[in-house]
Scaffold this motif. Structure first.
Motif, PDB file in Angstrom:
ATOM      1  N   ARG A  62      87.204  12.330   2.125  1.00 27.97           N
ATOM      2  CA  ARG A  62      88.132  12.551   1.010  1.00 27.97           C
ATOM      3  C   ARG A  62      89.553  12.691   1.542  1.00 27.97           C
ATOM      4  O   ARG A  62      90.494  12.198   0.942  1.00 27.97           O
ATOM      5  CB  ARG A  62      87.711  13.812   0.237  1.00 27.97           C
ATOM      6  CG  ARG A  62      88.604  14.160  -0.927  1.00 27.97           C
ATOM      7  CD  ARG A  62      88.043  15.368  -1.674  1.00 27.97           C
ATOM      8  NE  ARG A  62      89.053  16.003  -2.516  1.00 27.97           N
ATOM      9  CZ  ARG A  62      89.369  15.596  -3.740  1.00 27.97           C
ATOM     10  NH1 ARG A  62      88.763  14.568  -4.256  1.00 27.97           N
ATOM     11  NH2 ARG A  62      90.300  16.215  -4.427  1.00 27.97           N
ATOM     12  N   CYS A  86      90.362   8.839 -10.165  1.00 30.04           N
ATOM     13  CA  CYS A  86      90.551   8.732  -8.712  1.00 30.04           C
ATOM     14  C   CYS A  86      90.136   9.997  -7.962  1.00 30.04           C
ATOM     15  O   CYS A  86      90.098   9.998  -6.736  1.00 30.04           O
ATOM     16  CB  CYS A  86      91.998   8.393  -8.387  1.00 30.04           C
ATOM     17  SG  CYS A  86      93.141   9.748  -8.690  1.00 30.04           S
ATOM     18  N   GLY A  87      89.855  11.074  -8.674  1.00 24.72           N
ATOM     19  CA  GLY A  87      89.405  12.308  -8.026  1.00 24.72           C
ATOM     20  C   GLY A  87      90.524  13.190  -7.505  1.00 24.72           C
ATOM     21  O   GLY A  87      90.283  14.209  -6.865  1.00 24.72           O
ATOM     22  N   SER A  88      91.771  12.812  -7.802  1.00 30.18           N
ATOM     23  CA  SER A  88      92.898  13.616  -7.321  1.00 30.18           C
ATOM     24  C   SER A  88      93.011  14.923  -8.118  1.00 30.18           C
ATOM     25  O   SER A  88      92.565  14.997  -9.259  1.00 30.18           O
ATOM     26  CB  SER A  88      94.195  12.820  -7.476  1.00 30.18           C
ATOM     27  OG  SER A  88      95.305  13.647  -7.218  1.00 30.18           O
ATOM     28  N   ASP A 118     105.822  12.762  -9.159  1.00 33.37           N
ATOM     29  CA  ASP A 118     104.709  12.195  -8.387  1.00 33.37           C
ATOM     30  C   ASP A 118     105.076  11.913  -6.926  1.00 33.37           C
ATOM     31  O   ASP A 118     104.457  11.094  -6.261  1.00 33.37           O
ATOM     32  CB  ASP A 118     104.123  10.963  -9.078  1.00 33.37           C
ATOM     33  CG  ASP A 118     105.146   9.866  -9.298  1.00 33.37           C
ATOM     34  OD1 ASP A 118     106.302  10.058  -8.891  1.00 33.37           O
ATOM     35  OD2 ASP A 118     104.785   8.824  -9.875  1.00 33.37           O
ATOM     36  N   ASP A 177      95.770   6.710  -0.124  1.00 32.87           N
ATOM     37  CA  ASP A 177      96.348   6.564  -1.474  1.00 32.87           C
ATOM     38  C   ASP A 177      97.796   7.033  -1.496  1.00 32.87           C
ATOM     39  O   ASP A 177      98.674   6.386  -2.063  1.00 32.87           O
ATOM     40  CB  ASP A 177      95.564   7.433  -2.468  1.00 32.87           C
ATOM     41  CG  ASP A 177      94.396   6.675  -3.068  1.00 32.87           C
ATOM     42  OD1 ASP A 177      94.149   5.549  -2.626  1.00 32.87           O
ATOM     43  OD2 ASP A 177      93.733   7.240  -3.966  1.00 32.87           O
ATOM     44  N   ILE A 178      98.007   8.181  -0.883  1.00 32.43           N
ATOM     45  CA  ILE A 178      99.352   8.777  -0.928  1.00 32.43           C
ATOM     46  C   ILE A 178     100.345   7.954  -0.084  1.00 32.43           C
ATOM     47  O   ILE A 178     101.519   7.863  -0.431  1.00 32.43           O
ATOM     48  CB  ILE A 178      99.282  10.272  -0.515  1.00 32.43           C
ATOM     49  CG1 ILE A 178      98.561  11.053  -1.633  1.00 32.43           C
ATOM     50  CG2 ILE A 178     100.656  10.857  -0.265  1.00 32.43           C
ATOM     51  CD1 ILE A 178      98.274  12.496  -1.337  1.00 32.43           C
ATOM     52  N   LYS A 224      90.804   9.191   2.364  1.00 31.33           N
ATOM     53  CA  LYS A 224      91.087   8.408   1.158  1.00 31.33           C
ATOM     54  C   LYS A 224      92.366   8.910   0.477  1.00 31.33           C
ATOM     55  O   LYS A 224      93.209   8.117   0.047  1.00 31.33           O
ATOM     56  CB  LYS A 224      89.896   8.504   0.192  1.00 31.33           C
ATOM     57  CG  LYS A 224      90.054   7.647  -1.043  1.00 31.33           C
ATOM     58  CD  LYS A 224      88.907   7.855  -2.027  1.00 31.33           C
ATOM     59  CE  LYS A 224      89.127   7.054  -3.304  1.00 31.33           C
ATOM     60  NZ  LYS A 224      90.280   7.467  -4.081  1.00 31.33           N
ATOM     61  N   THR A 225      92.485  10.251   0.414  1.00 30.97           N
ATOM     62  CA  THR A 225      93.672  10.853  -0.214  1.00 30.97           C
ATOM     63  C   THR A 225      94.933  10.404   0.515  1.00 30.97           C
ATOM     64  O   THR A 225      95.919  10.001  -0.103  1.00 30.97           O
ATOM     65  CB  THR A 225      93.545  12.391  -0.179  1.00 30.97           C
ATOM     66  OG1 THR A 225      92.364  12.746  -0.880  1.00 30.97           O
ATOM     67  CG2 THR A 225      94.720  13.079  -0.815  1.00 30.97           C
ATOM     68  N   PHE A 247     102.265  16.112  -4.291  1.00 31.18           N
ATOM     69  CA  PHE A 247     100.830  16.060  -4.623  1.00 31.18           C
ATOM     70  C   PHE A 247     100.147  17.382  -4.319  1.00 31.18           C
ATOM     71  O   PHE A 247     100.529  18.097  -3.385  1.00 31.18           O
ATOM     72  CB  PHE A 247     100.146  14.930  -3.842  1.00 31.18           C
ATOM     73  CG  PHE A 247     100.574  13.571  -4.305  1.00 31.18           C
ATOM     74  CD1 PHE A 247      99.998  12.982  -5.417  1.00 31.18           C
ATOM     75  CD2 PHE A 247     101.600  12.901  -3.655  1.00 31.18           C
ATOM     76  CE1 PHE A 247     100.414  11.744  -5.868  1.00 31.18           C
ATOM     77  CE2 PHE A 247     102.021  11.663  -4.099  1.00 31.18           C
ATOM     78  CZ  PHE A 247     101.428  11.087  -5.204  1.00 31.18           C
ATOM     79  N   LEU A 248      99.134  17.643  -5.132  1.00 32.54           N
ATOM     80  CA  LEU A 248      98.294  18.820  -4.918  1.00 32.54           C
ATOM     81  C   LEU A 248      96.867  18.323  -4.736  1.00 32.54           C
ATOM     82  O   LEU A 248      96.341  17.626  -5.603  1.00 32.54           O
ATOM     83  CB  LEU A 248      98.369  19.736  -6.149  1.00 32.54           C
ATOM     84  CG  LEU A 248      97.435  20.944  -6.165  1.00 32.54           C
ATOM     85  CD1 LEU A 248      97.886  21.983  -5.139  1.00 32.54           C
ATOM     86  CD2 LEU A 248      97.403  21.594  -7.545  1.00 32.54           C
ATOM     87  N   GLU A 249      96.258  18.635  -3.615  1.00 32.59           N
ATOM     88  CA  GLU A 249      94.901  18.131  -3.359  1.00 32.59           C
ATOM     89  C   GLU A 249      94.016  19.224  -2.781  1.00 32.59           C
ATOM     90  O   GLU A 249      94.410  19.906  -1.833  1.00 32.59           O
ATOM     91  CB  GLU A 249      94.940  16.939  -2.379  1.00 32.59           C
ATOM     92  CG  GLU A 249      95.763  15.759  -2.849  1.00 32.59           C
ATOM     93  CD  GLU A 249      95.218  15.060  -4.104  1.00 32.59           C
ATOM     94  OE1 GLU A 249      94.030  15.243  -4.431  1.00 32.59           O
ATOM     95  OE2 GLU A 249      95.996  14.348  -4.769  1.00 32.59           O
ATOM     96  N   HIS A 273     101.909   5.492  -2.192  1.00 33.25           N
ATOM     97  CA  HIS A 273     103.007   6.088  -2.975  1.00 33.25           C
ATOM     98  C   HIS A 273     104.262   6.189  -2.108  1.00 33.25           C
ATOM     99  O   HIS A 273     105.361   5.943  -2.575  1.00 33.25           O
ATOM    100  CB  HIS A 273     102.604   7.482  -3.458  1.00 33.25           C
ATOM    101  CG  HIS A 273     101.793   7.460  -4.717  1.00 33.25           C
ATOM    102  ND1 HIS A 273     102.357   7.596  -5.951  1.00 33.25           N
ATOM    103  CD2 HIS A 273     100.475   7.288  -4.913  1.00 33.25           C
ATOM    104  CE1 HIS A 273     101.405   7.524  -6.878  1.00 33.25           C
ATOM    105  NE2 HIS A 273     100.241   7.335  -6.257  1.00 33.25           N
ATOM    106  N   ARG A 333      98.534  10.607  -9.195  1.00 34.16           N
ATOM    107  CA  ARG A 333      98.179   9.675  -8.119  1.00 34.16           C
ATOM    108  C   ARG A 333      97.833   8.288  -8.656  1.00 34.16           C
ATOM    109  O   ARG A 333      98.270   7.293  -8.119  1.00 34.16           O
ATOM    110  CB  ARG A 333      97.017  10.248  -7.305  1.00 34.16           C
ATOM    111  CG  ARG A 333      97.131   9.927  -5.831  1.00 34.16           C
ATOM    112  CD  ARG A 333      96.235  10.794  -5.022  1.00 34.16           C
ATOM    113  NE  ARG A 333      94.935  10.163  -4.823  1.00 34.16           N
ATOM    114  CZ  ARG A 333      93.905  10.761  -4.251  1.00 34.16           C
ATOM    115  NH1 ARG A 333      94.015  12.017  -3.849  1.00 34.16           N
ATOM    116  NH2 ARG A 333      92.785  10.144  -4.082  1.00 34.16           N
ATOM    117  N   CYS A 334      97.029   8.244  -9.728  1.00 36.83           N
ATOM    118  CA  CYS A 334      96.642   6.911 -10.219  1.00 36.83           C
ATOM    119  C   CYS A 334      97.247   6.603 -11.587  1.00 36.83           C
ATOM    120  O   CYS A 334      97.111   5.493 -12.081  1.00 36.83           O
ATOM    121  CB  CYS A 334      95.115   6.782 -10.267  1.00 36.83           C
ATOM    122  SG  CYS A 334      94.352   7.724 -11.590  1.00 36.83           S
TER     123      CYS A 334
END
Lengths: 52, 595
Positions: B564, A33-35, B550, B571-572, B567-568, B553-555, B575, A11-12
């Motif tokens: 969270r 970033c906590g991902s 990338d 961010d994504i 924010k995730t 994603f795995l969250e 991308h 992610r970052c």
């Protein structure tokens, strides 16, 4: 250090070391970033390296 | 214990160990090893004549090694059954040295040196796990000198010393000179609330145990000076604050600060500590006759064995995890298994009794009903397609799938299946279908989401319990997250099949997110470990195909982490904006060729 490996956050883009034991699955988090999209950076094999 | 021993409907198997438990709710089969006592418990009257003549003395475990017991002994005064047993490791026996004095002395001829362990098997409908806890061993804290300094003892040892049934018959003495101490210090949080050494959690019981101990001390010996060194006193609970006040009123000094070191005077064996009282910011020195380390609670050392027996899961602190902390606090994730006491978390007597009553009630609701309601969402196996590779059985967190490759037989025990769907995602042959979460249903959802303007969509697979609920929390809190996110709910992230992810990419999704519970919160024991394994494999696969890893994603997002989630997704979304049309078209082409 033993039991550590290089990881990259997808992610970052941060690269860092985390606890790693082959075959053991752990929750991994990017310290920046906590991902959890944290991928093991596999070492590139080189010709002269023993055992390769 | 006496009531339990006498109850007509309770069969007590003391001095026994469970060897195996198979089956499931309503149909457990238990195999128990009843260890040989070498004394016939039905005949022994506990007269104690045998112990009087026994020449062997070994440290008494019950008295924490503060006194000795004989090789033939009763574990503790109130033990049920009230019958002696022989510690064969210590006993001289009859071979090679002929002792046999206990057998000679026993009028009822209860002693049998040739007694063998007995295997007992029975069926049970439910299982209650009440395996208790251990206490922290403070030997590693060298600054406190435990085991080096005789007068540094643990709170457990203090209990024995002050007990009427203890090694000193209730006379409070210090170990070095057997004199009654005049000043006693208590150091709190030993082995608790420490990230570096000991355990990071609060052990719950130590504060009130110390308050109780100081009151006992003051009741018995009003002239004894008691000092408690603490971080903070956690006196929550009915009557506890009152007890704490009584202790202070009785003259016990509470000093807010933990000593960094204990120093022993080699001559007097007195102990000196220096401490900074954080309420006054003053450093003070104290000379004490005895120091009690108020040690914390730890999970039992044999918990992994019990965990394996019943396919249980543990929280990061090492205690057993309940099915749900609020709604099912006494249920294990495995149906028909319940918890009571410190096996689940550190707790005091009152809370243990409360939980035990709740566990008994939960057990009775299952037993009295006579039948159980099954999950509607379970897997269905088609044995005609199955290749008996056993991967589904390995993936099942509940061991609900029984496969015998040689016999070419496979069976799903529906009473054990909780419907995570991990088996279905792992099956490479499409032999497992999950009710209400079939492949066809998911593909239809992906198709619908990507039917229009697919390049501007993010496909998010979210588990029912955490991530989907996290998205709900996010919405409920009016937090903004990009409208490009399209959520597909699954019961567990373990259900997210590799093919679903590739299908979404093939249909033009620029980004795919797989999200689920944090490892400690997984509602299906450890099903989400399989998710991580699968995603890691997918990253490698995508890379090999020339697709950027990338884009997947795995969250891990819990139900409470609405922020969270937002924010995730923000961010994504960034991308997603960087994924070009050419990349997406290349991905679609490559994956279509792969298919």
């Amino acid at each position: 250090m033993p039991d550590e490996a290089d990881f990259k956050c997808l992610r970052c883009g941060a690269e860092f070391k985390l606890h790693y034991v082959k075959g053991v699955i752990e929750e991994r988090t990017c310290p920046r970033c906590g991902s959890n999209s944290v991928r093991l950076l596999k070492k590139k094999e080189t010709a002269g390296e023993p055992g390769k | 214990m006496m009531d339990v021993g006498r109850h007509p409907n309770i069969k007590l198997l003391a001095y026994s160990e469970i060897e195996s438990i198979s089956g499931y709710i309503g149909n457990f089969h238990v195999r128990v090893r009843k260890k040989a006592r070498y004394v016939d418990e039905t005949q022994c009257t506990a007269c104690g004549e045998c112990a009087k003549v026994c020449p062997v003395a070994v440290p008494d475990e019950y008295q924490l090694g503060l006194s000795l017991r004989k090789a033939i002994y009763i574990p503790f005064a109130q033990a049920v059954p009230s019958a002696y047993l022989i510690d064969m490791k210590a006993c001289l026996g009859t071979n090679p040295i002929a002792c046999g004095k206990c057998a000679e002395k026993c009028d009822k001829k209860c002693i049998n040196y040739d007694m063998q362990d007995e295997i007992i098997e029975f069926d049970a409908g439910v299982v209650i796990v009440a395996t208790g806890m251990d206490v922290y061993d403070p030997t590693e804290l060298e600054e406190y000198g435990y085991t080096r300094y005789e007068n540094v003892i643990t709170s457990m040892e203090f209990e024995r010393l002050i007990s009427a049934g203890g090694p000193s018959d209730g006379h409070f003495i210090r170990p070095s000179d057997k004199r009654r101490p005049k000043t006693v210090g208590f150091i709190q949080c030993v082995g608790s609330r420490s990230e570096r050494r000991g355990k990071p959690y609060c052990s719950n019981i130590c504060c009130m145990n110390t308050v109780k101990d100081t009151l006992l001390l003051k009741d018995h010996y009003p002239d004894v000076e008691a000092k408690v060194f603490y971080i903070d006193i956690r006196a929550f609970g009915k009557g506890f604050e009152d007890l704490f006040k009584r202790s202070k009123e009785a003259g016990v000094q509470y000093i807010r600060g933990i000593p960094g070191e204990i120093i022993e005077d080699p001559v007097t064996k007195n102990l000196k500590v220096m401490v900074e009282d954080t309420t006054t910011n003053r450093i003070s020195e104290h000379e004490l006759d005895m120091i009690v380390l108020s040690v914390g609670v730890t999970p039992r050392a044999d918990m992994p064995e019990v965990q394996q027996l019943l396919t249980l899961s543990k929280t990061p602190d090492g205690f057993f995890m309940e099915a749900h902390p609020k709604l099912k606090p006494v249920d294990a994730p495995t149906s028909g298994v319940f918890f009571a006491g410190c096996a689940e978390a550190p707790k005091d007597v009152k809370d243990s009794v409360t939980q035990a009553s709740a566990a008994a009630s939960r057990a009775m609701t299952v037993l009295s009903a006579g039948k159980i309601k099954l999950e509607a969402i379970t897997s269905v196996i088609n044995p005609e397609i199955c290749r008996f590779c056993t991967i589904c059985a390995q993936a099942c967190p509940y061991k609900a799938i029984k496969v015998e490759p040689k016999k070419k037989s496979i069976e799903l025990i529906e009473a054990m299946c909780k419907g995570c769907g991990t088996c279905g995602a792992e099956c490479r042959f499409g032999a497992i279908k999950m009710r209400h979460f079939t492949d066809e249903q998911t593909y239809a959802q992906i198709d619908a989401y990507l039917e229009e303007d697919p390049y501007n969509k993010i496909i998010v697979f979210a588990c029912n319990w955490c991530s989907y609920a996290g998205a709900d929390t996010c919405g409920g809190a009016r937090l903004q997250y990009p409208p490009s996110a399209r959520l597909i709910r699954t019961m567990c992230s373990g259900r997210v099949d590799e093919d679903w992810v590739l299908y979404a990419f093939r249909k033009g999704a620029p980004i795919v997110v797989v999200s689920g519970c944090h490892f400690v919160d997984c509602h299906y024991i450890d099903a989400n470990r399989w998710t991580q394994k699968r995603v890691e494999k997918l990253w490698d696969k995508l890379e090999k195909l020339g697709i950027r890893p990338d884009r997947l994603f795995l969250e891990w997002i819990s139900a409470a982490e609405g922020q969270r989630f937002a924010k995730t997704m923000i961010d994504i979304e960034r991308h997603r904006q960087r994924v070009t049309k050419e990349e997406i078209e290349y991905t679609m082409k490559v994956l279509s060729e792969q298919k």
